[in-house]
Write a protein that holds these residues in place. Structure first.
Motif, PDB file in Angstrom:
ATOM      1  N   VAL A 175       6.231  19.825   2.269  1.00  0.00           N
ATOM      2  CA  VAL A 175       6.797  18.519   2.629  1.00  0.00           C
ATOM      3  C   VAL A 175       7.114  18.524   4.114  1.00  0.00           C
ATOM      4  O   VAL A 175       7.730  19.461   4.619  1.00  0.00           O
ATOM      5  CB  VAL A 175       8.077  18.208   1.825  1.00  0.00           C
ATOM      6  CG1 VAL A 175       8.678  16.865   2.279  1.00  0.00           C
ATOM      7  CG2 VAL A 175       7.784  18.174   0.334  1.00  0.00           C
ATOM      8  N   VAL A 176       6.690  17.479   4.795  1.00  0.00           N
ATOM      9  CA  VAL A 176       7.038  17.285   6.201  1.00  0.00           C
ATOM     10  C   VAL A 176       7.965  16.073   6.273  1.00  0.00           C
ATOM     11  O   VAL A 176       7.607  14.980   5.837  1.00  0.00           O
ATOM     12  CB  VAL A 176       5.796  17.045   7.069  1.00  0.00           C
ATOM     13  CG1 VAL A 176       6.215  16.808   8.526  1.00  0.00           C
ATOM     14  CG2 VAL A 176       4.831  18.219   6.974  1.00  0.00           C
ATOM     15  N   ILE A 177       9.162  16.286   6.803  1.00  0.00           N
ATOM     16  CA  ILE A 177      10.107  15.181   6.964  1.00  0.00           C
ATOM     17  C   ILE A 177       9.948  14.629   8.368  1.00  0.00           C
ATOM     18  O   ILE A 177      10.226  15.313   9.355  1.00  0.00           O
ATOM     19  CB  ILE A 177      11.554  15.644   6.735  1.00  0.00           C
ATOM     20  CG1 ILE A 177      11.702  16.225   5.328  1.00  0.00           C
ATOM     21  CG2 ILE A 177      12.521  14.479   6.927  1.00  0.00           C
ATOM     22  CD1 ILE A 177      13.094  16.756   5.031  1.00  0.00           C
ATOM     23  N   GLY A 178       9.468  13.393   8.440  1.00  0.00           N
ATOM     24  CA  GLY A 178       9.225  12.750   9.722  1.00  0.00           C
ATOM     25  C   GLY A 178       7.742  12.572   9.974  1.00  0.00           C
ATOM     26  O   GLY A 178       6.978  13.539   9.920  1.00  0.00           O
ATOM     27  N   ALA A 179       7.332  11.327  10.235  1.00  0.00           N
ATOM     28  CA  ALA A 179       5.918  11.031  10.489  1.00  0.00           C
ATOM     29  C   ALA A 179       5.692  10.595  11.926  1.00  0.00           C
ATOM     30  O   ALA A 179       4.820   9.784  12.223  1.00  0.00           O
ATOM     31  CB  ALA A 179       5.420   9.958   9.521  1.00  0.00           C
ATOM     32  N   GLY A 180       6.508  11.140  12.848  1.00  0.00           N
ATOM     33  CA  GLY A 180       6.245  10.954  14.259  1.00  0.00           C
ATOM     34  C   GLY A 180       5.090  11.845  14.677  1.00  0.00           C
ATOM     35  O   GLY A 180       4.426  12.465  13.833  1.00  0.00           O
ATOM     36  N   PRO A 181       4.817  11.947  15.973  1.00  0.00           N
ATOM     37  CA  PRO A 181       3.666  12.753  16.411  1.00  0.00           C
ATOM     38  C   PRO A 181       3.757  14.212  15.984  1.00  0.00           C
ATOM     39  O   PRO A 181       2.762  14.794  15.539  1.00  0.00           O
ATOM     40  CB  PRO A 181       3.688  12.602  17.939  1.00  0.00           C
ATOM     41  CG  PRO A 181       5.038  12.076  18.277  1.00  0.00           C
ATOM     42  CD  PRO A 181       5.484  11.285  17.094  1.00  0.00           C
ATOM     43  N   LEU A 203      10.313   4.661   8.611  1.00  0.00           N
ATOM     44  CA  LEU A 203       9.826   3.577   9.461  1.00  0.00           C
ATOM     45  C   LEU A 203       8.439   3.126   9.016  1.00  0.00           C
ATOM     46  O   LEU A 203       7.524   3.951   8.877  1.00  0.00           O
ATOM     47  CB  LEU A 203       9.790   4.013  10.922  1.00  0.00           C
ATOM     48  CG  LEU A 203      11.143   4.361  11.553  1.00  0.00           C
ATOM     49  CD1 LEU A 203      10.950   4.802  13.002  1.00  0.00           C
ATOM     50  CD2 LEU A 203      12.100   3.180  11.475  1.00  0.00           C
ATOM     51  N   ASP A 204       8.277   1.833   8.826  1.00  0.00           N
ATOM     52  CA  ASP A 204       7.029   1.291   8.267  1.00  0.00           C
ATOM     53  C   ASP A 204       5.777   1.627   9.080  1.00  0.00           C
ATOM     54  O   ASP A 204       4.757   2.005   8.483  1.00  0.00           O
ATOM     55  CB  ASP A 204       7.156  -0.225   8.096  1.00  0.00           C
ATOM     56  CG  ASP A 204       8.122  -0.608   6.986  1.00  0.00           C
ATOM     57  OD1 ASP A 204       8.309   0.218   6.070  1.00  0.00           O
ATOM     58  OD2 ASP A 204       8.682  -1.721   7.027  1.00  0.00           O
ATOM     59  N   PRO A 205       5.782   1.489  10.419  1.00  0.00           N
ATOM     60  CA  PRO A 205       4.555   1.821  11.161  1.00  0.00           C
ATOM     61  C   PRO A 205       4.131   3.281  10.976  1.00  0.00           C
ATOM     62  O   PRO A 205       2.934   3.574  10.864  1.00  0.00           O
ATOM     63  CB  PRO A 205       4.936   1.523  12.618  1.00  0.00           C
ATOM     64  CG  PRO A 205       6.060   0.567  12.539  1.00  0.00           C
ATOM     65  CD  PRO A 205       6.829   0.957  11.313  1.00  0.00           C
ATOM     66  N   LYS A 206       5.109   4.171  10.936  1.00  0.00           N
ATOM     67  CA  LYS A 206       4.787   5.583  10.756  1.00  0.00           C
ATOM     68  C   LYS A 206       4.324   5.863   9.330  1.00  0.00           C
ATOM     69  O   LYS A 206       3.429   6.686   9.102  1.00  0.00           O
ATOM     70  CB  LYS A 206       5.996   6.446  11.112  1.00  0.00           C
ATOM     71  CG  LYS A 206       6.366   6.381  12.595  1.00  0.00           C
ATOM     72  CD  LYS A 206       7.565   7.252  12.915  1.00  0.00           C
ATOM     73  CE  LYS A 206       7.922   7.191  14.392  1.00  0.00           C
ATOM     74  NZ  LYS A 206       9.078   8.038  14.729  1.00  0.00           N
ATOM     75  N   LEU A 207       4.918   5.184   8.371  1.00  0.00           N
ATOM     76  CA  LEU A 207       4.475   5.318   6.982  1.00  0.00           C
ATOM     77  C   LEU A 207       3.015   4.903   6.849  1.00  0.00           C
ATOM     78  O   LEU A 207       2.221   5.568   6.165  1.00  0.00           O
ATOM     79  CB  LEU A 207       5.352   4.460   6.066  1.00  0.00           C
ATOM     80  CG  LEU A 207       6.769   4.961   5.799  1.00  0.00           C
ATOM     81  CD1 LEU A 207       7.635   3.846   5.217  1.00  0.00           C
ATOM     82  CD2 LEU A 207       6.740   6.160   4.857  1.00  0.00           C
ATOM     83  N   GLU A 208       2.665   3.803   7.513  1.00  0.00           N
ATOM     84  CA  GLU A 208       1.294   3.306   7.432  1.00  0.00           C
ATOM     85  C   GLU A 208       0.308   4.284   8.057  1.00  0.00           C
ATOM     86  O   GLU A 208      -0.777   4.527   7.515  1.00  0.00           O
ATOM     87  CB  GLU A 208       1.197   1.940   8.119  1.00  0.00           C
ATOM     88  CG  GLU A 208      -0.170   1.283   8.037  1.00  0.00           C
ATOM     89  CD  GLU A 208      -0.629   1.028   6.606  1.00  0.00           C
ATOM     90  OE1 GLU A 208      -1.859   0.958   6.386  1.00  0.00           O
ATOM     91  OE2 GLU A 208       0.236   0.919   5.708  1.00  0.00           O
ATOM     92  N   THR A 209       0.680   4.873   9.185  1.00  0.00           N
ATOM     93  CA  THR A 209      -0.207   5.853   9.810  1.00  0.00           C
ATOM     94  C   THR A 209      -0.407   7.071   8.916  1.00  0.00           C
ATOM     95  O   THR A 209      -1.526   7.561   8.755  1.00  0.00           O
ATOM     96  CB  THR A 209       0.369   6.302  11.163  1.00  0.00           C
ATOM     97  OG1 THR A 209       0.520   5.167  12.016  1.00  0.00           O
ATOM     98  CG2 THR A 209      -0.545   7.310  11.844  1.00  0.00           C
ATOM     99  N   ALA A 210       0.670   7.545   8.308  1.00  0.00           N
ATOM    100  CA  ALA A 210       0.569   8.707   7.417  1.00  0.00           C
ATOM    101  C   ALA A 210      -0.333   8.401   6.226  1.00  0.00           C
ATOM    102  O   ALA A 210      -1.117   9.246   5.781  1.00  0.00           O
ATOM    103  CB  ALA A 210       1.957   9.121   6.945  1.00  0.00           C
ATOM    104  N   ARG A 211      -0.236   7.185   5.698  1.00  0.00           N
ATOM    105  CA  ARG A 211      -1.113   6.785   4.579  1.00  0.00           C
ATOM    106  C   ARG A 211      -2.574   6.769   5.022  1.00  0.00           C
ATOM    107  O   ARG A 211      -3.463   7.268   4.304  1.00  0.00           O
ATOM    108  CB  ARG A 211      -0.709   5.408   4.052  1.00  0.00           C
ATOM    109  CG  ARG A 211       0.625   5.375   3.315  1.00  0.00           C
ATOM    110  CD  ARG A 211       0.829   4.027   2.628  1.00  0.00           C
ATOM    111  NE  ARG A 211       2.168   3.939   2.042  1.00  0.00           N
ATOM    112  CZ  ARG A 211       3.189   3.319   2.627  1.00  0.00           C
ATOM    113  NH1 ARG A 211       3.012   2.707   3.806  1.00  0.00           N
ATOM    114  NH2 ARG A 211       4.371   3.285   2.044  1.00  0.00           N
TER     115      ARG A 211
END
Length: 350
Positions: A175-181, A203-211
């Protein structure tokens, strides 16, 4: 290049929220130095948090910029293994002869990020059109890489350092906590190691990138991330958790996500103000938990990072949010504060 430049133009932070573009003479090349025409240098958390006033201890004026790459245009008299035209990533500059440097750990050298002779703090001068570096701090890159992506060599090396400590194995759940760079860079590496990767973010934009990058995603503002990790793992919990957000609540959640025996937790991010790590000593004892800290990368990690980027095994294109010229450095810093991913300062982009 027929005529070599005599001066370098660079950015430095002079106080909270303010940078200046300055010029200085290019230092005379020592025997093992090279002159680099910079191609790109990305704004790291170390840089923009000082712009925000969160790292005042680093001092002013700060001539930072360490996530960079460029082309060698001149060589010191004794340079043999590099040639003019080589594309190189910037590594860590130490003294080269202390025990830390000799063991491949220049980030532990007392001279690492020390003040330059003319008084600039951190003195790395990555946010510059030209910079001088010793060859012991440089790593050759695939010249066909996009410079802003090649500039991820340093952050990728730090991720590899932590991943090696975690001993991630194929088919484990990480598990990685945080979807920043840095969170997504950790996620990319964990997946390259063969793990099933879950990313928790709010955060929605970061969630979308991770998806879009194909990770299992938990929206931590909409559901309990600890409970969701347990559901995904059929009640067992994660083999390893990486705290890529320096936040007390996130760290608390990460520890709770671990499986009951032999779980591993990596404190990846530093935070200002400093977060707390609330872990029971008895839990560490009875659950045989492993807690790791990581900072920077070794020379071996830099070599591995170069291979991963140069071969395309790690693709960081989604982590470059925007590009700015050096003259717009003030705007670039603000974009880094407001944005989600890396802001890249580019030089002479084709």
């Amino acid at each position: 290049m027929d005529t070599l430049p005599k001066t370098m133009t660079f950015s430095c932070l002079v106080k909270k929220g303010q940078c200046e573009i300055r010029k200085r003479p290019i230092p005379v090349l020592k025997d093992y130095d090279v002159l680099i025409k910079m191609k790109a240098c990305n704004i790291c958390t170390v840089d923009y948090q000082q712009f925000m006033g969160l790292r005042e201890h680093q001092g002013y004026p700060m001539a930072g910029g360490h996530e960079g790459c460029g082309e060698i245009i001149a060589l010191g008299d004794k340079v043999k293994d590099f040639k003019i035209g080589d594309m190189v990533a910037l590594g860590y500059q130490g003294c080269g002869h202390c025990p830390a440097c000799r063991s491949g750990h220049p980030s532990s050298c007392e001279t690492f990020r020390s003040e330059s002779e003319d008084g600039y703090k951190f003195g790395e001068f990555g946010f510059a059109d030209y910079t001088v570096k010793s060859i012991d701090s440089l790593f050759k890159l695939n010249p066909n890489l996009d410079p802003s992506e090649a500039a991820f060599t340093e952050p990728l090396s730090t991720v590899l350092n932590g991943m090696k400590k975690l001993h991630v194995k194929p088919f484990e759940t990480v598990v990685v906590i945080g979807a920043g760079p840095m969170g997504l860079l950790n996620a990319l590496v964990a997946r390259a190691y063969g793990a099933r990767v879950i990313v928790s973010e709010l955060l929605d934009p970061k969630l979308e990138t991770a998806r879009k990058m194909g990770f299992i995603v938990i929206d931590s503002k909409a559901e309990d991330p600890v409970k969701r990790v347990k559901e995904i793992t059929d009640g067992e919990g994660a083999d390893a958790v990486i705290g890529a957000v320096a936040n007390t609540k996130a760290y608390d959640q990460g520890v709770q996500m671990l499986k009951d025996r032999y779980g591993r937790f990596l404190v990846f991010a530093a935070g200002y103000p400093e977060p707390e790590l609330n872990i029971s000593a008895n839990d560490i004892h009875y659950k045989e938990m492993e807690i790791y800290g990581t900072y920077g990368g070794t020379n071996d990690d830099f070599e591995d990072a170069v291979k991963a980027l140069s071969t395309g095994m790690i693709n960081v294109s989604a982590l470059v949010e925007a590009k700015y010229p050096l003259k717009d450095m003030q705007k670039a810093y603000q974009a880094a504060v407001d944005g989600n991913y890396r802001i890249s300062i580019v030089f002479d982009e084709k």
